[in-house]
Motif scaffolding. Sequence first.
Motif, mmCIF file in Angstrom:
data_model
loop_
_atom_site.group_PDB
_atom_site.id
_atom_site.type_symbol
_atom_site.label_atom_id
_atom_site.label_comp_id
_atom_site.label_asym_id
_atom_site.label_seq_id
_atom_site.Cartn_x
_atom_site.Cartn_y
_atom_site.Cartn_z
ATOM 1 N N MET A 1 25.725 -2.217 6.968
ATOM 2 C CA MET A 1 24.487 -1.584 6.557
ATOM 3 C C MET A 1 24.705 -0.076 6.589
ATOM 4 O O MET A 1 25.158 0.457 7.583
ATOM 5 N N THR A 2 24.354 0.600 5.518
ATOM 6 C CA THR A 2 24.475 2.042 5.438
ATOM 7 C C THR A 2 23.089 2.647 5.365
ATOM 8 O O THR A 2 22.295 2.265 4.516
ATOM 9 N N LEU A 3 22.784 3.585 6.227
ATOM 10 C CA LEU A 3 21.486 4.237 6.149
ATOM 11 C C LEU A 3 21.507 5.277 5.053
ATOM 12 O O LEU A 3 22.434 6.043 4.943
ATOM 13 N N THR A 4 20.509 5.316 4.275
ATOM 14 C CA THR A 4 20.373 6.276 3.166
ATOM 15 C C THR A 4 19.734 7.526 3.600
ATOM 16 O O THR A 4 19.641 7.685 4.202
ATOM 17 N N PRO A 5 18.737 8.098 3.816
ATOM 18 C CA PRO A 5 18.588 8.951 4.998
ATOM 19 C C PRO A 5 18.006 8.094 6.106
ATOM 20 O O PRO A 5 17.398 7.083 5.834
ATOM 21 N N ALA A 6 18.238 8.472 7.325
ATOM 22 C CA ALA A 6 17.764 7.671 8.461
ATOM 23 C C ALA A 6 16.255 7.445 8.387
ATOM 24 O O ALA A 6 15.792 6.342 8.609
ATOM 25 N N THR A 7 15.512 8.476 8.060
ATOM 26 C CA THR A 7 14.058 8.352 7.989
ATOM 27 C C THR A 7 13.547 9.109 6.773
ATOM 28 O O THR A 7 14.028 10.194 6.487
ATOM 29 N N VAL A 8 12.568 8.518 6.068
ATOM 30 C CA VAL A 8 11.934 9.210 4.950
ATOM 31 C C VAL A 8 10.423 9.193 5.142
ATOM 32 O O VAL A 8 9.877 8.287 5.777
ATOM 33 N N HIS A 9 9.776 10.204 4.604
ATOM 34 C CA HIS A 9 8.314 10.295 4.648
ATOM 35 C C HIS A 9 7.785 9.446 3.489
ATOM 36 O O HIS A 9 7.761 9.887 2.339
ATOM 37 N N ALA A 10 7.425 8.203 3.799
ATOM 38 C CA ALA A 10 6.982 7.262 2.773
ATOM 39 C C ALA A 10 6.256 6.112 3.454
ATOM 40 O O ALA A 10 6.286 5.974 4.675
ATOM 41 N N SER A 11 5.610 5.287 2.642
ATOM 42 C CA SER A 11 4.989 4.054 3.116
ATOM 43 C C SER A 11 5.599 2.910 2.306
ATOM 44 O O SER A 11 6.154 3.128 1.235
ATOM 45 N N ALA A 12 5.475 1.693 2.822
ATOM 46 C CA ALA A 12 6.017 0.545 2.097
ATOM 47 C C ALA A 12 5.180 -0.690 2.393
ATOM 48 O O ALA A 12 4.711 -0.884 3.516
ATOM 49 N N VAL A 13 5.012 -1.517 1.349
ATOM 50 C CA VAL A 13 4.261 -2.764 1.450
ATOM 51 C C VAL A 13 5.107 -3.853 0.809
ATOM 52 O O VAL A 13 5.590 -3.687 -0.313
ATOM 53 N N LYS A 14 5.279 -4.969 1.516
ATOM 54 C CA LYS A 14 5.982 -6.121 0.951
ATOM 55 C C LYS A 14 4.976 -6.940 0.159
ATOM 56 O O LYS A 14 3.943 -7.350 0.680
ATOM 57 N N ILE A 15 5.273 -7.157 -1.113
ATOM 58 C CA ILE A 15 4.407 -7.938 -1.998
ATOM 59 C C ILE A 15 5.246 -9.086 -2.530
ATOM 60 O O ILE A 15 6.218 -8.860 -3.254
ATOM 61 N N GLY A 16 4.894 -10.288 -2.166
ATOM 62 C CA GLY A 16 5.729 -11.420 -2.529
ATOM 63 C C GLY A 16 7.063 -11.302 -1.831
ATOM 64 O O GLY A 16 7.136 -11.208 -0.614
ATOM 65 N N GLU A 17 8.143 -11.248 -2.615
ATOM 66 C CA GLU A 17 9.491 -11.238 -2.044
ATOM 67 C C GLU A 17 10.110 -9.852 -1.893
ATOM 68 O O GLU A 17 11.193 -9.727 -1.329
ATOM 69 N N ALA B 1 -5.539 -5.872 -2.257
ATOM 70 C CA ALA B 1 -5.347 -6.594 -3.526
ATOM 71 C C ALA B 1 -4.631 -7.918 -3.288
ATOM 72 O O ALA B 1 -4.925 -8.916 -3.948
ATOM 73 N N GLY B 2 -3.719 -7.948 -2.333
ATOM 74 C CA GLY B 2 -3.043 -9.192 -1.989
ATOM 75 C C GLY B 2 -3.983 -10.192 -1.337
ATOM 76 O O GLY B 2 -3.899 -11.395 -1.578
ATOM 77 N N ARG B 3 -4.901 -9.699 -0.544
ATOM 78 C CA ARG B 3 -5.855 -10.596 0.127
ATOM 79 C C ARG B 3 -6.885 -11.167 -0.826
ATOM 80 O O ARG B 3 -7.403 -12.250 -0.609
ATOM 81 N N THR B 4 -7.191 -10.445 -1.892
ATOM 82 C CA THR B 4 -8.179 -10.933 -2.852
ATOM 83 C C THR B 4 -7.544 -11.743 -3.975
ATOM 84 O O THR B 4 -8.252 -12.219 -4.859
ATOM 85 N N GLY B 5 -6.222 -11.863 -3.981
ATOM 86 C CA GLY B 5 -5.542 -12.668 -4.988
ATOM 87 C C GLY B 5 -5.221 -11.937 -6.278
ATOM 88 O O GLY B 5 -4.751 -12.553 -7.227
ATOM 89 N N GLN B 6 -5.468 -10.624 -6.345
ATOM 90 C CA GLN B 6 -5.132 -9.876 -7.554
ATOM 91 C C GLN B 6 -3.625 -9.795 -7.754
ATOM 92 O O GLN B 6 -3.143 -9.699 -8.875
ATOM 93 N N ILE B 7 -2.899 -9.763 -6.651
ATOM 94 C CA ILE B 7 -1.436 -9.723 -6.652
ATOM 95 C C ILE B 7 -0.961 -10.733 -5.608
ATOM 96 O O ILE B 7 -1.774 -11.228 -4.816
ATOM 97 N N PRO B 8 0.327 -11.058 -5.561
ATOM 98 C CA PRO B 8 0.814 -11.947 -4.496
ATOM 99 C C PRO B 8 0.499 -11.369 -3.117
ATOM 100 O O PRO B 8 0.228 -10.169 -2.983
ATOM 101 N N PRO B 9 0.529 -12.205 -2.086
ATOM 102 C CA PRO B 9 0.230 -11.717 -0.737
ATOM 103 C C PRO B 9 1.029 -10.466 -0.391
ATOM 104 O O PRO B 9 2.206 -10.352 -0.721
ATOM 105 N N ALA B 10 0.356 -9.516 0.255
ATOM 106 C CA ALA B 10 0.948 -8.220 0.580
ATOM 107 C C ALA B 10 0.782 -7.930 2.064
ATOM 108 O O ALA B 10 -0.276 -8.189 2.636
ATOM 109 N N VAL B 11 1.827 -7.378 2.661
ATOM 110 C CA VAL B 11 1.786 -7.037 4.081
ATOM 111 C C VAL B 11 2.514 -5.708 4.286
ATOM 112 O O VAL B 11 3.494 -5.408 3.601
ATOM 113 N N LEU B 12 2.031 -4.927 5.221
ATOM 114 C CA LEU B 12 2.617 -3.622 5.517
ATOM 115 C C LEU B 12 4.047 -3.769 6.021
ATOM 116 O O LEU B 12 4.341 -4.666 6.812
ATOM 117 N N VAL B 13 4.916 -2.887 5.560
ATOM 118 C CA VAL B 13 6.232 -2.722 6.171
ATOM 119 C C VAL B 13 6.143 -1.516 7.086
ATOM 120 O O VAL B 13 6.445 -1.597 8.261
#
Length: 150
Positions: free
Chosen positions: A1-17, A40-52
Motif C-alpha cells: 500500500m502506498t500513501l498518496t499524501p498521508a492526509t488530505v482535506h476532503a470528505s468521502a462517502v461510500k455509495i454502493g461498492e 439520498a441513500g436512505r431515501t432510495g434516490q441512490i444506492p445505500p450510502a455511508v460515511l467514510v
Amino acid sequence: MTLTPATVHASAVKIGESAVLIRGPSGSGKSRLAFDLILAGRTGQIPPAVLVGDDRVHLATRDGEMWVHPAPALAGLIEIRGLGIRRCDFVSEARIGLVVDLMAEDAERLPPRSALLLHENGIELPRIPVGAGHSPLPLVVAALLTTESS
C-alpha cells in the motif's frame, strides 16, 4: 500500500461498492454534500450510502486503485452546519470511484472530456468539477444513475 499524501482535506462517502471523494476549499460544502449523499441513500434516490470520513481523510494506492480511509481521530464524525459535530455510522475504507471538486475553476456547462477525468499516481478516476454557486448533489446523483452519451 502506498500513501498518496498521508492526509488530505476532503470528505468521502461510500455509495454502493465505491466511494465519492469530495474535495474543495474550506467552507465549500464538503460536509454538506457528504450528508446529502447519505440522506439520498436512505431515501432510495441512490444506492445505500455511508460515511467514510469528513474533513480529513487518508488516501492510499493499492493494486492500481485509490482507496480512502477516515482520519482515526475523526472516524464516525461529521459536521452538520447548525448542529455542530455529530456521530454517525461509517466504514473504515472504500475504493474511490468518483472525485467531486467543489468550487472548481474549470467547471463548465459542457465540460471537455479531459475535465471529467483525474489522473493521479497512474490511476484514472471520473471527476465532476462543480462551479461556485452550483448545487453538487444533482450532478453526483446524475453521474451515479446515468451513462454517458456518445
